[in-house]
Design an enzyme around this catalytic site. Structure first.
Site, PDB file in Angstrom:
ATOM      1  N   GLU A  49       0.873  -1.177   0.000  1.00 49.17           N
ATOM      2  CA  GLU A  49       0.000   0.000   0.000  1.00 49.17           C
ATOM      3  C   GLU A  49       0.908   1.225   0.000  1.00 49.17           C
ATOM      4  O   GLU A  49       1.789   1.336   0.869  1.00 49.17           O
ATOM      5  CB  GLU A  49      -0.887   0.000   1.257  1.00 49.17           C
ATOM      6  CG  GLU A  49      -1.819   1.188   1.256  1.00 49.17           C
ATOM      7  CD  GLU A  49      -2.680   1.302   2.516  1.00 49.17           C
ATOM      8  OE1 GLU A  49      -2.615   0.419   3.376  1.00 49.17           O
ATOM      9  OE2 GLU A  49      -3.397   2.319   2.600  1.00 49.17           O
ATOM     10  N   ARG A 274       5.533 -12.585   9.672  1.00 53.20           N
ATOM     11  CA  ARG A 274       6.223 -11.353   9.292  1.00 53.20           C
ATOM     12  C   ARG A 274       7.560 -11.252  10.022  1.00 53.20           C
ATOM     13  O   ARG A 274       7.774 -11.867  11.056  1.00 53.20           O
ATOM     14  CB  ARG A 274       5.345 -10.130   9.529  1.00 53.20           C
ATOM     15  CG  ARG A 274       4.955  -9.879  10.967  1.00 53.20           C
ATOM     16  CD  ARG A 274       3.793  -8.896  11.060  1.00 53.20           C
ATOM     17  NE  ARG A 274       4.155  -7.577  10.579  1.00 53.20           N
ATOM     18  CZ  ARG A 274       3.481  -6.919   9.622  1.00 53.20           C
ATOM     19  NH1 ARG A 274       2.448  -7.461   9.052  1.00 53.20           N
ATOM     20  NH2 ARG A 274       3.849  -5.708   9.254  1.00 53.20           N
ATOM     21  N   LYS A 284       4.721   0.918   8.807  1.00 49.34           N
ATOM     22  CA  LYS A 284       4.771   2.219   8.130  1.00 49.34           C
ATOM     23  C   LYS A 284       4.131   3.306   8.981  1.00 49.34           C
ATOM     24  O   LYS A 284       4.580   4.454   8.975  1.00 49.34           O
ATOM     25  CB  LYS A 284       4.069   2.129   6.777  1.00 49.34           C
ATOM     26  CG  LYS A 284       4.896   1.403   5.725  1.00 49.34           C
ATOM     27  CD  LYS A 284       4.233   1.471   4.348  1.00 49.34           C
ATOM     28  CE  LYS A 284       3.784   0.125   3.852  1.00 49.34           C
ATOM     29  NZ  LYS A 284       2.357   0.002   3.630  1.00 49.34           N
TER      30      LYS A 284
HETATM   31  P1  ATP Z   1       3.009  -1.858   7.461  1.00 51.91           P
HETATM   32  O1  ATP Z   1       2.391  -2.049   8.798  1.00 51.91           O
HETATM   33  O2  ATP Z   1       4.464  -1.662   7.563  1.00 51.91           O
HETATM   34  O3  ATP Z   1       2.318  -0.819   6.658  1.00 51.91           O
HETATM   35  P2  ATP Z   1       1.638  -3.684   5.831  1.00 51.91           P
HETATM   36  O4  ATP Z   1       1.547  -5.159   5.864  1.00 51.91           O
HETATM   37  O5  ATP Z   1       0.404  -2.908   6.132  1.00 51.91           O
HETATM   38  O6  ATP Z   1       2.816  -3.270   6.744  1.00 51.91           O
HETATM   39  P3  ATP Z   1       1.730  -3.434   3.005  1.00 51.91           P
HETATM   40  O7  ATP Z   1       2.162  -2.271   2.192  1.00 51.91           O
HETATM   41  O8  ATP Z   1       0.304  -3.782   2.984  1.00 51.91           O
HETATM   42  O9  ATP Z   1       2.201  -3.158   4.483  1.00 51.91           O
HETATM   43  O10 ATP Z   1       2.633  -4.707   2.710  1.00 51.91           O
HETATM   44  C1  ATP Z   1       2.928  -5.216   1.448  1.00 51.91           C
HETATM   45  C2  ATP Z   1       3.351  -6.636   1.621  1.00 51.91           C
HETATM   46  O11 ATP Z   1       4.482  -6.729   2.476  1.00 51.91           O
HETATM   47  C3  ATP Z   1       2.253  -7.461   2.254  1.00 51.91           C
HETATM   48  O12 ATP Z   1       2.134  -8.672   1.564  1.00 51.91           O
HETATM   49  C4  ATP Z   1       2.723  -7.653   3.667  1.00 51.91           C
HETATM   50  O13 ATP Z   1       2.211  -8.833   4.170  1.00 51.91           O
HETATM   51  C5  ATP Z   1       4.245  -7.648   3.509  1.00 51.91           C
HETATM   52  N1  ATP Z   1       4.875  -7.217   4.750  1.00 51.91           N
HETATM   53  C6  ATP Z   1       4.678  -6.072   5.424  1.00 51.91           C
HETATM   54  N2  ATP Z   1       5.402  -6.036   6.554  1.00 51.91           N
HETATM   55  C7  ATP Z   1       6.101  -7.191   6.599  1.00 51.91           C
HETATM   56  C8  ATP Z   1       7.039  -7.762   7.529  1.00 51.91           C
HETATM   57  N3  ATP Z   1       7.401  -7.131   8.655  1.00 51.91           N
HETATM   58  N4  ATP Z   1       7.562  -8.976   7.233  1.00 51.91           N
HETATM   59  C9  ATP Z   1       7.212  -9.615   6.106  1.00 51.91           C
HETATM   60  N5  ATP Z   1       6.341  -9.146   5.202  1.00 51.91           N
HETATM   61  C10 ATP Z   1       5.782  -7.946   5.439  1.00 51.91           C
HETATM   62 MG    MG Z   2      -0.916  -1.553   5.711  1.00 50.67          MG
END
Ligand code: ATP
Ligand code: MG
Length: 578
Positions: A49, A274, A284
């Protein structure tokens, strides 16, 4: 925190890192291909995202998705999951593309956006309304929560659940046309308000939001939720394996439900744990807070766990990829010791970074018996690990800088470097002996050390093999180039940044000593024209890289990428953590 588990995994993965250790997702893919599922195709996607910069956790997901596709001759799409216009921005889209490319992956022409599917998602929603599987609900967000029930209590049906298909179609269209205010209505899936899985209790598919989207502008006043957009986007792109993190495990029944009701291509969702890292916040939302509140200089601050931060700090994409391979892929959440990431980095930099000498806190020494005005060019090895990197010449003169730390007027037990009456070897040069100390008459501070040198101790001469207990680095006062050096430590003082006493904020765990700026350092003359991003080992001090933002030819700025002390190697060999 589960550091032990991660540690063992590192050990076991170490030998397998080159061949790629197997893990359950790789096994699933291998089996699916063997069975001829999906016409022998593997097609993955990385779906960030665009609401911030990518961090090291994302690197794990990137390496997994792009890595598996490459390994099995498949494809991996880059898809921006841009369904939430209020938090998203093109700056983030651009940074994410830069970062994925920097890590070494290529999505070809498959750069997609969930927003490109808004039209088709809308049609899918209409299909569900027509088949009696979705309805427009007038409950407020608050009320929806109340009606949902709890883990122990079933929910209650919305009073709007039994609206006719015609009324639902009419209201949904008017939602789209912007007739209603934000939050006034939602479109919900009609599943089961008594389901033990809360995600199946008539989840929201569309919400009204009069916001300008960075790609679709004001075309839409309704936006699909993640749950409705994600699986259908996967399906539209022909994804075979939709790999995501564990928190989506409970959403899988919903993911499957939409695809079954719509009767369209059905990718398989697979969840993995994760990445969590000690001393590091990986979200983020949290990283945005650090940026917005000015705790760091920006998303690319070298202390940030963003890929932009790591790049600026001097990390190599190879080191990050090796790390991602080593930590493996599991179904259970754990926390990886950041020392393991640093270990992967040192291993890589050790092979590729040229050695140079730099003095961070200069102390002047004068060699009384060395001819004034004489300059000797001494040979220095660029990388003992790689003879093909050759040698360079380092000017030696009567006045030199050494590190303040390498001199003690009153040496404690075990201190073998320079002190009055004692000898040390100057790297690539001579053995010198301290014969005097000059102090500032007012402050008492040491301003200059006087030495003599033994001319026969240079490499190739009669006394060159003479042993002294320490070798230190140095620079010629008149040739050394001035530089600023920034020393970094963990951004958080606690292993778990979230570990705070009740009532206080995680921000309180920020390490007040995470950045130290040294402004009167000296480096070898060969670095005068060092380019942004270049990486070096400063002998005895660590790996450093030229800052890609603040460094310029007249004002060199180096970031300390990592020190030389490898705590991970010590952990692995059973030694004590620091
Ligand atoms: P954040 O909380 O940092 O925004 P998110 O999962 O909401 O994390 P996205 O932009 O939706 O962020 O993530 C894109 C991809 O990266 C998704 O498939 C998510 O599962 C993966 N991802 C995000 N954070 C991690 C992590 N700490 N370890 C492994 N994969 C991750
Ligand atoms: Mg997110």
């Amino acid at each position: 925190m589960d550091i032990e588990v991660a540690k063992d995994k590192g050990k076991e993965a170490k030998s397998a890192a080159e061949s790629g250790p197997s893990h359950f997702i790789r096994n699933i893919v291998t089996e699916d291909l063997k069975q001829g599922k999906n016409d022998h195709r593997i097609h993955t996607r990385f779906p960030p995202e665009p609401n911030g910069y990518l961090h090291i956790g994302h690197a794990k997901a990137i390496c997994l998705n792009f890595g598996l596709a490459a390994e099995f001759n498949g494809l991996c799409n880059l898809r921006f999951d841009d369904t939430n216009p209020s938090k998203e921005d093109v700056e983030y889209v651009e940074s994410m593309k830069t970062d994925v490319r920097w890590l070494g992956f290529d999505w070809g022409n498959r750069e997609y956006y969930a927003s490109d599917y808004f039209g088709r998602l809308y049609q899918f929603a209409i299909q569900l309304i027509k088949s009696g599987k979705a309805y427009v609900c007038d409950l407020s967000g608050e009320e929806i929560r109340e009606y949902r029930g709890t883990l122990t209590e079933p929910g209650r049906n919305s009073p709007y659940r039994d609206r006719s298909v015609e009324e639902n179609l009419d209201l949904f269209e008017r939602m789209k046309e912007g007739e209603f205010s934000d939050g006034a209505r939602t479109l919900r899936a009609k599943i089961d308000m008594a389901s033990p899985n809360l995600n199946l209790r008539d989840p929201v598919m569309y919400r009204i939001l009069h916001a300008t989207h960075h790609r679709t502008g004001d075309a839409w006043s309704i936006y699909p939720t993640y749950d409705f957009a994600h699986g259908q986007s996967d399906s539209i792109e022909g994804i075979t394996h939709s790999i995501c993190t564990l928190e989506f495990e409970d959403h899988r029944p919903l993911y499957d439900w939409f695809l079954e009701q719509l009767n369209i291509h059905h990718p398989q969702q697979i969840e993995f744990a994760r990445l969590n890292l000690t001393y590091t916040a990986l979200s983020k939302r949290k990283l945005l807070q650090l940026v917005e509140q000015g705790h760091v200089s920006g998303w690319d601050d070298p202390r940030m766990p963003t890929l932009a931060g790591f790049r600026r700090r001097g990390y190599t994409p190879e080191a990050i990829r090796t790390f991602c391979e080593r930590i493996g892929v599991a179904k259970r959440n754990s926390t990886v010791d950041i020392a393991m990431l640093e270990h992967s980095l040192r291993e890589d930099l050790n092979k590729r970074a040229p050695r140079v000498m730099a003095v961070l806190r200069p102390l002047k020494i004068v060699i009384d018996n060395y001819p004034e005005g004489q300059v000797e060019e001494l040979d220095a090895v660029n990388n003992p690990e790689d003879p093909s990197m050759g040698t360079r010449r380092v000017p030696f003169t009567r006045e030199l800088y050494i590190e303040q730390d390498d001199f003690r007027e009153e040496p404690p037990k075990g201190f073998f470097r320079l002190s009055p009456g004692r000898e040390v070897r100057l790297r690539y040069a001579y053995i010198v002996k301290c014969i005097g100390v000059v102090k500032d008459s007012k402050s008492g501070e040491i301003t200059e050390i006087h030495c003599t040198y033994d001319p026969e101790t240079k490499s190739g001469l009669s006394q060159s093999a003479r042993k002294v207990k320490a070798t230190i680095h140095w620079l010629s006062v008149h040739h050394a180039v001035e530089a600023e050096v920034r020393l970094y430590d963990h951004l958080f003082a606690k292993e778990d940044p979230e570990d705070v006493p009740d009532g206080s904020d995680w921000i309180a765990n920020i390490n007040p000593k995470s950045l130290e700026r040294l402004t009167s350092c000296r480096v070898e003359p060969v670095l005068a024209n060092a380019k942004p991003g270049e990486r070096y080992q400063f002998e005895r001090l660590g790996y450093f890289c030229v800052d890609n933002v603040d460094s310029s030819p007249g004002h060199l700025v180096f970031n300390r990428t990592v020190t030389l002390r490898d705590t991970w190697a010590r952990i692995e060999s059973g030694g004590k953590r620091r």
